[in-house]
Design a protein around this motif. Structure first.
Motif, PDB file in Angstrom:
ATOM      1  N   VAL A  47      10.170  15.845   9.589  1.00  0.00           N
ATOM      2  CA  VAL A  47      10.553  17.192  10.565  1.00  0.00           C
ATOM      3  C   VAL A  47      11.523  17.788   9.653  1.00  0.00           C
ATOM      4  O   VAL A  47      12.530  17.223   9.228  1.00  0.00           O
ATOM      5  N   GLU A  48      11.308  19.091   9.419  1.00  0.00           N
ATOM      6  CA  GLU A  48      11.900  19.908   8.669  1.00  0.00           C
ATOM      7  C   GLU A  48      12.273  21.131   9.454  1.00  0.00           C
ATOM      8  O   GLU A  48      11.359  21.655  10.146  1.00  0.00           O
ATOM      9  N   ARG A  49      13.483  21.428   9.277  1.00  0.00           N
ATOM     10  CA  ARG A  49      13.820  22.811  10.248  1.00  0.00           C
ATOM     11  C   ARG A  49      13.280  22.721  11.961  1.00  0.00           C
ATOM     12  O   ARG A  49      12.691  23.747  12.166  1.00  0.00           O
ATOM     13  N   GLY A  50      13.401  21.392  12.179  1.00  0.00           N
ATOM     14  CA  GLY A  50      12.733  21.342  13.663  1.00  0.00           C
ATOM     15  C   GLY A  50      11.248  21.353  13.718  1.00  0.00           C
ATOM     16  O   GLY A  50      10.900  21.154  14.913  1.00  0.00           O
ATOM     17  N   ARG A  51      10.488  21.387  12.705  1.00  0.00           N
ATOM     18  CA  ARG A  51       9.069  21.475  12.758  1.00  0.00           C
ATOM     19  C   ARG A  51       8.310  20.305  11.982  1.00  0.00           C
ATOM     20  O   ARG A  51       8.693  20.026  10.960  1.00  0.00           O
ATOM     21  N   ARG A  52       7.156  20.067  12.486  1.00  0.00           N
ATOM     22  CA  ARG A  52       6.750  18.636  11.854  1.00  0.00           C
ATOM     23  C   ARG A  52       5.678  19.060  10.375  1.00  0.00           C
ATOM     24  O   ARG A  52       5.259  20.372  10.716  1.00  0.00           O
ATOM     25  N   ARG A  53       5.732  18.416   9.811  1.00  0.00           N
ATOM     26  CA  ARG A  53       5.122  18.622   8.325  1.00  0.00           C
ATOM     27  C   ARG A  53       4.696  17.586   7.633  1.00  0.00           C
ATOM     28  O   ARG A  53       5.413  16.482   7.679  1.00  0.00           O
ATOM     29  N   ILE A  54       3.333  17.475   7.213  1.00  0.00           N
ATOM     30  CA  ILE A  54       2.928  16.477   6.306  1.00  0.00           C
ATOM     31  C   ILE A  54       3.290  16.674   4.784  1.00  0.00           C
ATOM     32  O   ILE A  54       2.871  17.763   4.239  1.00  0.00           O
ATOM     33  N   ILE A  55       3.777  15.587   4.158  1.00  0.00           N
ATOM     34  CA  ILE A  55       4.134  15.853   2.874  1.00  0.00           C
ATOM     35  C   ILE A  55       3.532  14.384   1.982  1.00  0.00           C
ATOM     36  O   ILE A  55       3.315  13.670   2.832  1.00  0.00           O
ATOM     37  N   PRO A  56       3.344  14.278   0.681  1.00  0.00           N
ATOM     38  CA  PRO A  56       3.102  13.251   0.139  1.00  0.00           C
ATOM     39  C   PRO A  56       4.061  12.297   0.384  1.00  0.00           C
ATOM     40  O   PRO A  56       5.142  12.411   0.412  1.00  0.00           O
ATOM     41  N   ILE A  71      -1.780  10.247  11.332  1.00  0.00           N
ATOM     42  CA  ILE A  71      -0.914   9.526  10.243  1.00  0.00           C
ATOM     43  C   ILE A  71       0.133   8.991  11.106  1.00  0.00           C
ATOM     44  O   ILE A  71       0.967   9.500  11.822  1.00  0.00           O
ATOM     45  N   GLY A  72      -0.105   7.457  11.093  1.00  0.00           N
ATOM     46  CA  GLY A  72       0.834   6.740  12.149  1.00  0.00           C
ATOM     47  C   GLY A  72       2.279   6.681  11.494  1.00  0.00           C
ATOM     48  O   GLY A  72       2.463   6.682  10.255  1.00  0.00           O
ATOM     49  N   GLU A  73       3.175   6.423  12.384  1.00  0.00           N
ATOM     50  CA  GLU A  73       4.811   6.432  11.850  1.00  0.00           C
ATOM     51  C   GLU A  73       4.891   4.955  11.555  1.00  0.00           C
ATOM     52  O   GLU A  73       4.299   4.170  12.382  1.00  0.00           O
ATOM     53  N   ASP A  74       5.552   4.618  10.564  1.00  0.00           N
ATOM     54  CA  ASP A  74       5.823   3.300  10.425  1.00  0.00           C
ATOM     55  C   ASP A  74       7.352   3.248  10.099  1.00  0.00           C
ATOM     56  O   ASP A  74       8.297   4.513   9.918  1.00  0.00           O
ATOM     57  N   GLU A 124       1.063  -1.213   0.084  1.00  0.00           N
ATOM     58  CA  GLU A 124      -0.079  -0.125  -0.057  1.00  0.00           C
ATOM     59  C   GLU A 124       0.790   1.237  -0.077  1.00  0.00           C
ATOM     60  O   GLU A 124       1.837   1.205   0.908  1.00  0.00           O
ATOM     61  N   ARG A 125       0.600   2.067  -0.945  1.00  0.00           N
ATOM     62  CA  ARG A 125       1.587   3.320  -0.967  1.00  0.00           C
ATOM     63  C   ARG A 125       1.109   4.209   0.197  1.00  0.00           C
ATOM     64  O   ARG A 125       0.015   4.374   0.425  1.00  0.00           O
ATOM     65  N   LYS A 126       2.383   4.739   0.785  1.00  0.00           N
ATOM     66  CA  LYS A 126       1.916   5.675   1.945  1.00  0.00           C
ATOM     67  C   LYS A 126       1.438   7.168   1.178  1.00  0.00           C
ATOM     68  O   LYS A 126       2.276   7.641   0.827  1.00  0.00           O
ATOM     69  N   ARG A 127       0.260   7.237   1.605  1.00  0.00           N
ATOM     70  CA  ARG A 127      -0.279   8.480   1.002  1.00  0.00           C
ATOM     71  C   ARG A 127       0.327   9.769   1.392  1.00  0.00           C
ATOM     72  O   ARG A 127       0.727  10.656   0.767  1.00  0.00           O
ATOM     73  N   ARG A 128       0.545   9.927   2.815  1.00  0.00           N
ATOM     74  CA  ARG A 128       0.993  10.945   3.304  1.00  0.00           C
ATOM     75  C   ARG A 128       1.898  10.710   4.630  1.00  0.00           C
ATOM     76  O   ARG A 128       1.422   9.696   5.237  1.00  0.00           O
ATOM     77  N   ILE A 129       2.987  11.256   4.723  1.00  0.00           N
ATOM     78  CA  ILE A 129       3.732  10.970   5.891  1.00  0.00           C
ATOM     79  C   ILE A 129       4.219  12.409   6.383  1.00  0.00           C
ATOM     80  O   ILE A 129       4.258  13.467   6.005  1.00  0.00           O
TER      81      ILE A 129
END
Lengths: 260, 56
Positions: free
Chosen positions: A115-124, B50-53, A107-112
């Motif tokens: 941590v960028e520049r110490g901050r959390r971010r959602i990317i494809p 979004i769970g971490e894996d 299953e492709r991970k849709r979004r992950i």
């Protein structure tokens, strides 16, 4: 029968690993090769992107161009060189990837979250996947016909796309499905090291407890080892850089996770 | 720069160099919020789980 995972950093020792495998057939060998993908990506002008998860795990981010290099290098060069080394020694070997068959379905991970520049971010999620299904019929056909299998960690996605999957996860999921006598995970370390000492034997429960105390890399390997051991398969995490890595692992080297 | 928390309506401070996809916590209700961009404006929505894996 055994499943052997050969980590990317032990690929330089393939001549000795292959020689040792002559006496341990049949086997399914799952290989890594991320460092070589990085090298070839750079040669082809594709700069690898490394992302960090909130818990500090660094991993490769696979975009479409990087996936192309992945397929070329892992399912092509690395896979065929290993097959060739085995055939040189008279070992019948067929090189495939998890896409073939298909054998690994992910299953492709849709979004992950990164941590960028110490901050959390959602990317494809890119072209990486989590293995959802293992089909062993083609593997059994090959193994039953006297062939050993060399597998690159690529999977067919549920939407028909090719996906990069983690080699340790591929070897672990294959082991849980194939139920080999052993899963041997070879890397560039002797095994699980705690306070400077090699941990030689663990139950799946102990392995899970210990995993949270270990650094990124070994912790996930140990969690997967615990899962596989729970399915009744003995797992060894040991060095692939010695003269006889398989024989030494079977003789007690490394960390053994024993089904309880 | 500020945006409104979609859960409790409180103002949430956005960093000057904020990027779409960034996750922030509402200081009032503690909800985890995702920054998104619409017509050049940064807005907030409740972040999905979004769970971490450990996959590569």
């Amino acid at each position: 029968m055994m499943v052997v995972k050969v980590g990317g950093r032990t690929l330089g020792n393939i001549p000795l690993i292959a020689r040792d495998l002559v006496g341990h057939q049949p086997f399914v060998l799952v290989h890594g090769g991320g460092d070589l993908v990085t090298e070839y990506s750079k040669r082809m002008g594709v700069e690898p992107r490394i992302v960090t998860s909130p818990s500090g795990i660094r991993s490769r981010y696979t975009d479409e161009r990087e996936l192309e290099v992945f397929v070329m290098v892992l399912a092509g060069k690395v896979n065929k060189e290993i097959v060739s080394s085995l055939i040189d020694l008279g070992v019948g070997a067929i090189g495939i990837s998890g896409v073939d068959g298909p054998t690994l379905i992910a299953e492709r991970k849709r979004r992950i979250i990164v941590v960028e520049r110490g901050r959390r971010r959602i990317i494809p999620g890119g072209y990486t996947g989590r293995i959802e299904e293992v089909r062993t019929d083609h593997l059994r056909l090959l193994l039953d016909s006297g062939y050993n299998v060399v597998m690159a960690p690529l999977a067919r996605g549920t939407q028909g796309e090719m996906l990069n999957v983690d080699g340790d996860q591929a070897a672990s999921r294959l082991s849980s499905a194939l139920k080999p006598d052993y899963l041997i995970m070879l890397s560039d370390v002797e095994g699980v090291i705690l306070d400077g000492e090699l941990v030689s034997r663990l139950t799946p429960e102990e392995a899970e407890e210990l995993a949270v105390r270990l650094g990124a890399g070994m912790n996930r390997k140990l969690m997967m080892a615990a899962d596989v051991a729970r399915s009744g398969v003995r797992v060894v995490i040991s060095s692939g850089l010695v003269d006889e890595p398989i024989t030494e692992a079977l003789n007690g080297a490394g960390t053994h996770v024993i089904p309880s | 720069m500020e945006a409104e928390c979609p859960i409790c309506g409180s103002p949430v401070e956005l960093p000057d160099d904020v990027m779409a996809g960034e996750l922030l916590e509402c200081p009032s209700c503690g909800a985890t919020l995702e920054v998104y961009e619409q017509d050049g404006t940064f807005l907030l929505r409740e972040a999905e789980e979004i769970g971490e894996d450990w996959g590569e």
